[in-house]
Enzyme design. Sequence first.
Site, PDB file in Angstrom:
ATOM      1  N   ALA A  49      -5.065  11.258  -8.438  1.00 50.42           N
ATOM      2  CA  ALA A  49      -4.176  10.793  -9.294  1.00 50.42           C
ATOM      3  C   ALA A  49      -3.582  11.956 -10.475  1.00 50.42           C
ATOM      4  CB  ALA A  49      -4.787   9.817 -10.032  1.00 50.42           C
ATOM      5  N   HIS A  52       0.240  17.672 -10.182  1.00 48.56           N
ATOM      6  CA  HIS A  52      -0.033  18.958 -10.149  1.00 48.56           C
ATOM      7  C   HIS A  52       1.175  19.870 -10.686  1.00 48.56           C
ATOM      8  CE1 HIS A  52      -4.060  18.484  -8.008  1.00 48.56           C
ATOM      9  NE2 HIS A  52      -3.467  17.824  -7.304  1.00 48.56           N
TER      10      HIS A  52
HETATM   11  C1  LIG Z   1      -9.071  13.004  -1.660  1.00 53.31           C
HETATM   12  C2  LIG Z   1      -7.616  13.262  -2.076  1.00 53.31           C
HETATM   13  C3  LIG Z   1      -7.331  13.682  -3.287  1.00 53.31           C
HETATM   14  C4  LIG Z   1      -5.816  13.846  -3.470  1.00 53.31           C
HETATM   15  N1  LIG Z   1      -5.454  14.151  -4.858  1.00 53.31           N
HETATM   16  C5  LIG Z   1      -3.982  14.222  -4.938  1.00 53.31           C
HETATM   17  C6  LIG Z   1      -3.628  14.673  -6.292  1.00 53.31           C
HETATM   18  O1  LIG Z   1      -4.537  14.623  -7.398  1.00 53.31           O
HETATM   19  N2  LIG Z   1      -2.262  14.697  -6.580  1.00 53.31           N
HETATM   20  C7  LIG Z   1      -1.568  14.704  -5.608  1.00 53.31           C
HETATM   21  O2  LIG Z   1      -0.403  14.822  -5.976  1.00 53.31           O
HETATM   22  N3  LIG Z   1      -1.884  14.250  -4.398  1.00 53.31           N
HETATM   23  C8  LIG Z   1      -2.981  14.150  -4.136  1.00 53.31           C
HETATM   24  N4  LIG Z   1      -3.630  13.929  -2.729  1.00 53.31           N
HETATM   25  C9  LIG Z   1      -2.479  13.630  -1.782  1.00 53.31           C
HETATM   26  C10 LIG Z   1      -1.950  12.118  -1.832  1.00 53.31           C
HETATM   27  O3  LIG Z   1      -2.783  10.985  -2.357  1.00 53.31           O
HETATM   28  C11 LIG Z   1      -1.019  12.004  -0.705  1.00 53.31           C
HETATM   29  O4  LIG Z   1      -0.406  12.920  -0.338  1.00 53.31           O
HETATM   30  C12 LIG Z   1      -0.315  10.464  -0.778  1.00 53.31           C
HETATM   31  O5  LIG Z   1      -1.023   9.409  -1.429  1.00 53.31           O
HETATM   32  C13 LIG Z   1       0.214  10.382   0.561  1.00 53.31           C
HETATM   33  O6  LIG Z   1       1.045   9.123   0.539  1.00 53.31           O
HETATM   34  P1  LIG Z   1       1.617   8.567   1.716  1.00 53.31           P
HETATM   35  O7  LIG Z   1       2.594   7.452   1.386  1.00 53.31           O
HETATM   36  O8  LIG Z   1       2.429   9.750   2.477  1.00 53.31           O
HETATM   37  O9  LIG Z   1       0.465   8.035   2.844  1.00 53.31           O
HETATM   38  P2  LIG Z   1      -0.308   6.615   2.554  1.00 53.31           P
HETATM   39  O10 LIG Z   1      -0.551   6.354   1.306  1.00 53.31           O
HETATM   40  O11 LIG Z   1      -1.407   6.881   3.452  1.00 53.31           O
HETATM   41  O12 LIG Z   1       0.607   5.505   3.110  1.00 53.31           O
HETATM   42  C14 LIG Z   1       0.833   5.402   4.532  1.00 53.31           C
HETATM   43  C15 LIG Z   1       1.100   3.775   4.717  1.00 53.31           C
HETATM   44  O13 LIG Z   1       1.667   3.851   6.057  1.00 53.31           O
HETATM   45  C16 LIG Z   1       1.005   2.578   6.565  1.00 53.31           C
HETATM   46  N5  LIG Z   1       1.069   2.488   7.979  1.00 53.31           N
HETATM   47  C17 LIG Z   1       0.609   3.427   8.836  1.00 53.31           C
HETATM   48  N6  LIG Z   1       0.745   3.171  10.276  1.00 53.31           N
HETATM   49  C18 LIG Z   1       1.471   1.900  10.383  1.00 53.31           C
HETATM   50  C19 LIG Z   1       2.332   1.381  11.023  1.00 53.31           C
HETATM   51  N7  LIG Z   1       2.070   1.548  12.533  1.00 53.31           N
HETATM   52  N8  LIG Z   1       2.961   0.197  10.877  1.00 53.31           N
HETATM   53  C20 LIG Z   1       3.174  -0.037   9.643  1.00 53.31           C
HETATM   54  N9  LIG Z   1       2.516   0.561   8.439  1.00 53.31           N
HETATM   55  C21 LIG Z   1       1.879   1.669   8.995  1.00 53.31           C
HETATM   56  C22 LIG Z   1      -0.251   2.557   5.878  1.00 53.31           C
HETATM   57  O14 LIG Z   1      -0.949   1.183   6.141  1.00 53.31           O
HETATM   58  C23 LIG Z   1      -0.080   3.303   4.938  1.00 53.31           C
HETATM   59  O15 LIG Z   1       0.006   2.133   3.694  1.00 53.31           O
HETATM   60  C24 LIG Z   1      -4.984  13.529  -2.570  1.00 53.31           C
HETATM   61  C25 LIG Z   1      -5.337  13.184  -1.404  1.00 53.31           C
HETATM   62  C26 LIG Z   1      -6.613  12.949  -1.057  1.00 53.31           C
HETATM   63  C27 LIG Z   1      -7.060  12.072   0.165  1.00 53.31           C
END
Ligand SMILES: Cc1cc2nc3c(=O)[nH]c(=O)nc-3n(C[C@H](O)[C@H](O)[C@H](O)COP(=O)(O)OP(=O)(O)OC[C@H]3O[C@@H](n4cnc5c(N)ncnc54)[C@H](O)[C@@H]3O)c2cc1C
Length: 486
Positions: A49, A52
Amino acid sequence: MTKQADVVVIGGGITGTAILHELAKYNLRAVLVEQEPELAAGTTKANSAILHAGFDAPTGSMKARMNVAGNAMYHDLKDELDLDIRWSGSYVAALDDEQMAVLQELLERGNANGVPGLKIVSGDEMRKEEPNVSKDIKGALWAPSAGICWPFGLALAFAENAVINGAEVIRECQVTGITVEDGAVKAVETDKGTIETKYVINAAGVHADEISRLAGDDSFQIHPRRGEYILFDKTAQKDLVYSPIFPTPTKMGKGILVCATTHGNVFVGPNAQDMPDSEKDDTAVTIPGMDDILDKARRLVPNIPVGATITEFAGVRAVSSTGDFILGPSEKTKGLIQAAGIQSPGLTSAPAIAKYLVDGIVAETGAAAKTDYKKGRPAQPCFRMMAEADQKALIAKDPRYGRVICRCETITEGEIVDAIHRPVGARTVDGVKRRTRAGMGRCQGGFCGPRVTQILSRELNIPVTEVRKEMRNSYMFYNKESGGKA
Ligand SMILES: Cc1cc2nc3c(=O)[nH]c(=O)nc-3n(C[C@H](O)[C@H](O)[C@H](O)COP(=O)(O)OP(=O)(O)OC[C@H]3O[C@@H](n4cnc5c(N)ncnc54)[C@H](O)[C@@H]3O)c2cc1C
């Protein structure tokens, strides 16, 4: 269901919701599909959270560009969308001369990336601001532009604004196929039916490579890397740290940090465990993981309040085979736009990624900006933060604000009902928790959980046996008499 859209966004995490928010500014029919009942159900709900500053990623990489731009954009978005962000700054701490040399490299890289205000401070200077850090810390890189945030709230705010501007969010809608004809996207197939569209934005987190393959593009893979955390009660060691305290980074990541949440809890983590590709959704926590986290966190802040642990959790990083964010049109399939490999700093980068991708679609389609675009979103009542006179006035208007459901966090029935009926409202117990904090306190929902379940059942007009904890099949109660049938 068969419907038409100009753009379909797959995935309701921070990336997908930020993209939907950007799309909703234009005359485009935008639809977001999310497979779970709640948004931000993937990696977005379990991370550090931190917004950065942007000194980690190699200069010129997409990660570096999007990080620095996204961090700057959140400064405006905080007021516009009433986001839960505290501009805390951050420290990277060095314990010896070798690590001090790494700080110098980070400083130079940060300057090249355009990060404002970076400086190296001595251990004593750092301890004046953060008195609980280790006496062994020799120096630290101070990044004033970093912040901490409530990631679920950010994703929800993006989605709420998009929906009040005409975009659509379809939850519990899993993408099962993508129809491609003559090398171009024609439709998205889901378990709820077909959405005809020319553009698909792939923001499916750890599953983005699978979505890409459905559309005929197998040019990258996503490997899961899990990170575990320990969260402490906010009454214990409340002021342990003000800013996130990182160790010096390694090639596995930024390392195990000690940090506060915007709500005043302290947490430590994450470690980095490469997982088999078949276990992308494995968010279990392990005893060796907990030991490792505590051991490393104590090197930065010796007095970690282990006895006040209220929960452990894990998130999964979407590590791309290219080593960078994969952003922009697929080279194999026309109309497929990738927002893949979004590991850290994905949370920070989300608004910049959204603008970068949507600018591309707008340039190609010539879509005009909406003249009636509405900024902001409906205000969310927060009873415990109100002055007494305002609390009394609210209770007089709506007596449900006079009934406290979550005693740990002082959350009223009125706030829970609002969370359920807001745009993209809560459908599950954890959805209520993340919107209101009911169940986030010391007892972790032990007392208020059943009452929240009853309220969800009443407001959504569903039997208690259909109320879920969070994910599609996370039913919590069953009907004994009918042998488990609702
Ligand atoms: C341990 C850790 C620490 C982190 N710390 C930081 C930080 O401090 N600062 C920072 O900037 N970033 C941080 N990050 C990175 C950040 O959390 C991620 O980059 C970001 O949350 C990714 O978001 P997203 O929407 O791409 O993916 P997600 O949040 O995973 O969303 C993808 C969505 O797609 C959906 N989905 C998948 N397949 C399908 C399908 N077939 N049909 C419909 N829906 C589907 C899923 O259900 C999910 O809700 C961290 C990550 C981790 C794991």
